[in-house]
Design an enzyme around this catalytic site. Structure first.
Site, PDB file in Angstrom:
ATOM      1  N   LYS A   1     -10.433  -8.136  37.239  1.00  0.00           N
ATOM      2  CA  LYS A   1      -9.920  -7.844  38.576  1.00  0.00           C
ATOM      3  C   LYS A   1     -10.965  -6.964  39.231  1.00  0.00           C
ATOM      4  O   LYS A   1     -11.143  -5.812  38.851  1.00  0.00           O
ATOM      5  CB  LYS A   1      -8.566  -7.124  38.467  1.00  0.00           C
ATOM      6  CG  LYS A   1      -7.928  -6.805  39.800  1.00  0.00           C
ATOM      7  CD  LYS A   1      -6.486  -6.359  39.579  1.00  0.00           C
ATOM      8  CE  LYS A   1      -5.861  -5.752  40.808  1.00  0.00           C
ATOM      9  NZ  LYS A   1      -6.269  -6.275  42.090  1.00  0.00           N
TER      10      LYS A   1
ATOM     11  N   GLU B   1     -13.332 -12.383  45.947  1.00  0.00           N
ATOM     12  CA  GLU B   1     -13.387 -10.954  46.211  1.00  0.00           C
ATOM     13  C   GLU B   1     -14.701 -10.647  46.917  1.00  0.00           C
ATOM     14  O   GLU B   1     -15.770 -11.087  46.483  1.00  0.00           O
ATOM     15  CB  GLU B   1     -13.314 -10.183  44.886  1.00  0.00           C
ATOM     16  CG  GLU B   1     -13.000  -8.721  45.019  1.00  0.00           C
ATOM     17  CD  GLU B   1     -11.493  -8.442  45.052  1.00  0.00           C
ATOM     18  OE1 GLU B   1     -10.699  -9.350  44.752  1.00  0.00           O
ATOM     19  OE2 GLU B   1     -11.122  -7.296  45.392  1.00  0.00           O
TER      20      GLU B   1
ATOM     21  N   LYS C   1      -1.253  -8.901  37.090  1.00  0.00           N
ATOM     22  CA  LYS C   1      -2.406  -8.002  37.129  1.00  0.00           C
ATOM     23  C   LYS C   1      -2.147  -6.871  36.126  1.00  0.00           C
ATOM     24  O   LYS C   1      -1.016  -6.394  35.992  1.00  0.00           O
ATOM     25  CB  LYS C   1      -2.650  -7.469  38.538  1.00  0.00           C
ATOM     26  CG  LYS C   1      -1.494  -6.734  39.166  1.00  0.00           C
ATOM     27  CD  LYS C   1      -1.822  -6.319  40.589  1.00  0.00           C
ATOM     28  CE  LYS C   1      -0.586  -5.676  41.226  1.00  0.00           C
ATOM     29  NZ  LYS C   1      -0.709  -5.516  42.674  1.00  0.00           N
TER      30      LYS C   1
END
Ligand SMILES: [Zn+2]
Lengths: 348, 555
Positions: free
Chosen positions: B231, B281, B410
């Site tokens: 992440k 991202e 997550k």
């Protein structure tokens, strides 16, 4: 005699020396004339009380049988001689039994209007213009932003919400004396004929209105009702009750509040109201200025409320005006409701 | 206009989201075209006309009222539009009789579009004569561009969708191709016409989000069902490229909420050469190394995107997912197939600014836990600092909008971080006394079935001076109410500011309405990119509290 020798503001209230009485005194006095039954105007403990029959009855309901030494009921239009003055009572259109007090000495007439409104109200006698030299007016809504509009349209707004949210309860905050009964009467006029529910603190006064021939349809106490059964219903409660734990007995309540203050958003938001209803038992700005003009009075005394703006307006109209520094009067909506009459469950 | 004004008036007081939806949907049902379409445009911010300045409104009222009475009134009411709406002198009955009926919303919107600047005052005065108090208030809010009633574009679209029992998602998908007064949209919602086609060559697709995983969840999950990846601590974006007219390439970059942020990243756009939609991202990469979020923040803070800025903060897209490839919508495919398509897509692009987010191999939850604890030795290498945790994605999961329970998780590295929503602000002390620098923040919880924010703490530091200025500006522009020194700041699901709060620990607290108190909370980041609805929930804090108490007992 000059007007302020006839009626003079003192700490206890508006004093009439030549007549030997006070109008709506805030302290106990020997002789009081009471304009109407709201608790800031009608206080217990006076020696003799002169008022309309309805005002006397409402005081008795609120304070018990011994609320005054002696009482004298005066009808609208009736003249009473007190000392050197003549006193007459005229409808004020504020609540049931509300009266303006005309005090005449020689050729000078002063009208103390108490609280008043000059628009239609199915629950009380309509306001009457009394020609006079000095008019004493309230100024609760004495700013040009207060325009109350059509009360029937506000009630339509409430009923539209009831139709849109049939699974929610509608809780209408309304002062127990006058406003609540007027709202109920307006709801009936709008064609809503289901039972209307009442907070315990409104029972007695509402029954009294009905006993005076005011049709309010089927009313039920909300006490003892199951939560689920209150979905889709309308309940009237004192304003203070609509913001406390009491509301938990209602399914996802929509909180409405019927008051002239609801015209201003910040006031409505401050109270956490979701459905503000602009319905007032006090004259709005247009009503105040219209009334002042039609009384023909050359001198205006302005009491409780927003005196500055109204005094200024009088000046622009060539009228002599001054604020009367009377303390102890408010508007009933702005304050907490009177405690429930004895014998009822507190906070019911 | 009066009916629209009534709706705005009611919405301004209604706190509940579902009730707001009901009110708006009822309005759409009762109101004919094209009025309702312009209302939808007004609520979604899609109306464009030159706004009237406050000075113009002041001039209008000054010409009609006594200045002392106006001053007293304005002082009492506190809002110019409202004061003018309330004290605007009404035309006498006799005149009103000959007046035309009050303007419709359509009259107002279409007239404003055409009107010259010099004609505006007289036209506005005519309308104010014709409307009632609420109508005048709504008109003034509309023409001054100050319609803050706690309704987001998303909520208005959801309400429109409900008219045809459709999902907001369906409306969102075709929205970029629609224009006021949305006749085709309403015709479709009422079953009178086919679904309008989205002709936008590079549309936004609603983003898929993950739930935070808790220790207890692992017992119910099978490690072999999931793929894991890092992440990354950047900004989640959607990079879309499509073929426009005459085969021209149209490229757009969207934030996670669908806001078009293309203009801020001109240096990335040429890299999006092939038609497709990448979920990824946004990062700053210098000399092959991913920079921390703070570095990225420095670029985001600058309004002007200069060549110098682009050179100093080279922007990079790290790809997580592929939502469309050419004309093919891939969202229904399982993740593992999309991943293969993504690999091929990125390889074909062969662009230094765009790369693939690597997978984190693991055979058991224990192995993954070790990787999460030490990303540097688990493949992230020198980029480990920019790793916020790991993402778990079911290999068989389609790409679903929103935050479905189960397919994506997550797993953050630092458990002592939550996203909260700014609720109230207060002026600071000393040299900060002219800034709103004390913040009360809250997280979501359901109260009586209604999602609400409950305050969970206060923070006074953690932000930079630059950020303080930004928050202060936000507070001043988004105050909904003022109580003495305290300002209520807008905090709706779709409007407000998300603050990332770091803290040292949690304790039970009877003093706090939420029942929990944070130790040493501070603002670790401003999440301008995140809508408040995606902030954390009270349940997350409660679970943290539970595991915290458990670990204290363990040690
Ligand atoms: Zn009264």
């Amino acid at each position: 005699m000059r007007p302020h020798d006839i009626l003079m503001p003192v700490a206890a209230g508006l004093c009439c020396k030549p007549g030997g009485f006070y109008i709506d005194p805030v302290r106990a006095v020997d002789r009081a004339i009471i304009t109407h039954g709201h608790s800031d105007h009608a206080r217990p403990g006076h020696g003799a009380v002169l008022a309309t029959q309805e005002t006397l009855d409402l005081m008795r309901l609120r304070y018990g049988d011994n609320f005054a030494g002696t009482t004298q009921a005066v009808a609208y239009g009736e003249t009473v001689r007190l000392g050197d003055v003549a006193v007459t009572f005229h409808p004020a259109g504020h609540v049931l039994g509300s009266a303006q007090i005309a005090v005449t000495h020689g050729s000078t007439r002063i009208v103390a209007s108490g609280d008043y409104k000059d628009v239609r109200d199915p629950t009380c006698a309509p306001f009457e213009v009394v020609p006079c030299d000095v008019f004493i007016t309230e100024a609760t809504f004495g700013l040009p932003v207060f325009r109350h509009g059509d009360a029937a349209a506000e009630v339509k707004k409430l009923l539209a919400s009831v139709a849109l949210f049939p699974e929610r309860a509608h809780l209408v905050g309304a002062y127990s004396l006058g406003k609540a009964q007027r709202v109920i009467a307006l709801i009936r006029e709008a064609g809503y004929d289901a039972p209307i529910y009442l907070h315990g603190a409104m029972d007695k006064i509402t029954s009294y209105y009905q006993s005076r021939g005011i049709a309010l349809g089927e009313l039920r106490p909300v006490k003892g009702m199951k939560k689920a059964d209150l979905a889709g219903t309308v309940t009237l409660a004192p304003p203070s009750a609509t913001s406390d734990l009491w509301t938990r007995r209602f399914p996802d309540p929509v909180t409405a509040f019927a008051s002239g203050w609801m015209r201003v958003r910040a006031r409505a938001r401050q109270r956490g109201v979701e459905l503000p209803l602009v319905i007032s038992d006090h004259a709005d700005w247009d009503g105040l200025t219209r009334t002042i003009a039609t009384t023909g009075a050359g001198e205006i005394w302005v009491t409780h409320g927003q005196e500055d703006a109204l005094v200024h307006w009088c000046g622009t109209q060539g009228l002599t005006a001054r604020p009367l520094a009377l303390v102890g009067y408010g508007d009933e909506d702005g304050e907490e409701d009177a405690p429930a009459p004895s014998g009822e469950e507190a906070g019911a | 206009m009066n009916r629209f004004a009534e709706l705005l008036d009611r919405l301004a007081y209604e706190p509940g989201r579902n009730n707001k939806l009901r009110l708006i949907t009822a309005y759409f049902r009762e109101t004919p075209d094209p009025d309702r379409g312009y209302a939808l445009a007004a609520l979604t911010g899609a109306l464009s006309f030159k706004h009237a300045k406050a000075g113009l409104i002041r001039d209008l009222i000054a010409a009609r009222t006594d200045p002392t009475l106006f001053a007293l009134s304005y002082d009492y009411v506190g809002d110019l539009s409202e004061t003018v709406a309330l004290m605007w002198p009404s035309a006498p009955m006799r005149e009103r009789h000959n007046n035309p009926p009050p303007p419709t919303l359509t009259d107002v919107v279409t007239t404003l579009r055409m009107l010259g600047k010099t004609e505006l005052p007289a036209q506005l005065a005519r309308w104010l004569d014709q409307l009632d108090e609420t109508g005048r208030w709504a008109l003034l809010k509309l023409v001054t561009g100050a319609m803050r009633i706690g309704v987001s574009a998303r909520l208005a679209k959801t309400a429109a969708a409900a008219l045809g029992d459709k999902d907001a998602h369906d409306v969102e998908l075709i929205w970029p191709g629609l224009a006021p007064p949305y006749l085709d949209l309403f015709a479709w919602l009422e079953g009178r016409a086919e679904k309008p086609v989205n002709r936008d060559p590079a549309p936004f697709r609603p983003v898929m989000l993950a739930h935070a995983i808790e220790d207890a969840d692992f017992a119910t999950l099978n490690a072999t069902d999931f793929a894991a990846e890092w992440k990354w601590d950047g900004i989640r974006v959607q990079a879309v490229s499509g073929r426009g007219e005459h085969d021209s390439v149209v490229t757009r970059l969207y934030s996670r909420t669908g806001e078009d942020v293309t203009k801020s990243f001109p240096d990335l756009m040429p890299s999006l050469r092939f038609p497709g939609a990448i979920d990824g991202e946004l990062l700053v990469v210098r000399d092959g190394r991913v920079q921390s979020f703070n570095v990225l923040q420095q670029r985001l803070n600058r309004k002007a995107v200069t060549p110098k800025l682009m050179k100093e903060f080279p922007i990079h897209l790290r790809a997580y997912d592929l939502l469309s490839d050419g004309d093919n919508d891939l969202r229904e495919l399982p993740f593992k197939e999309r991943r293969e398509r993504l690999k091929a897509f990125i390889a074909a692009l062969d662009d230094p600014r765009i790369d693939l987010s690597p997978e984190v191999p693991f055979a058991s939850w224990g192995e993954l836990k070790a990787a999460r604890a030490d990303p540097a030795s688990a493949g992230a290498g020198a980029d480990a600092e920019a790793v916020e945790g790991v993402m778990l994605k079911r290999r068989d999961s389609p790409y679903l909008p929103g935050r479905p329970q189960g397919p994506w998780w997550k797993w953050k590295r630092d458990p002592h971080i939550i996203d909260a929503v700014l609720m109230y602000a207060q002026r600071g002390h000393g040299k900060r006394s002219s800034y709103y620098s004390d913040y009360t923040f809250g997280v979501w919880t359901a109260i009586n079935g209604e999602e609400q924010l409950v305050p969970v703490g206060k923070a006074y530091f953690g932000f930079t001076d630059e950020e303080l200025l930004q928050i202060d500006r936000f507070v001043r522009r988004n105050t909904t109410e003022t109580f003495g020194p305290v300002r209520h700041v807008v905090h709706e699901p779709d409007q407000g500011l998300v603050l990332e709060i770091a803290f040292e620990g949690l304790q039970r607290s009877a003093r706090h309405k939420s029942g929990v108190a944070m130790r040493f909370p501070r603002i670790s980041r401003l999440r301008w990119d995140k809508p408040p609805r995606e902030a954390d929930r009270l349940e997350t804090l409660e679970r943290m509290l539970k595991s915290e108490t458990a670990s204290i007992a363990d040690s």
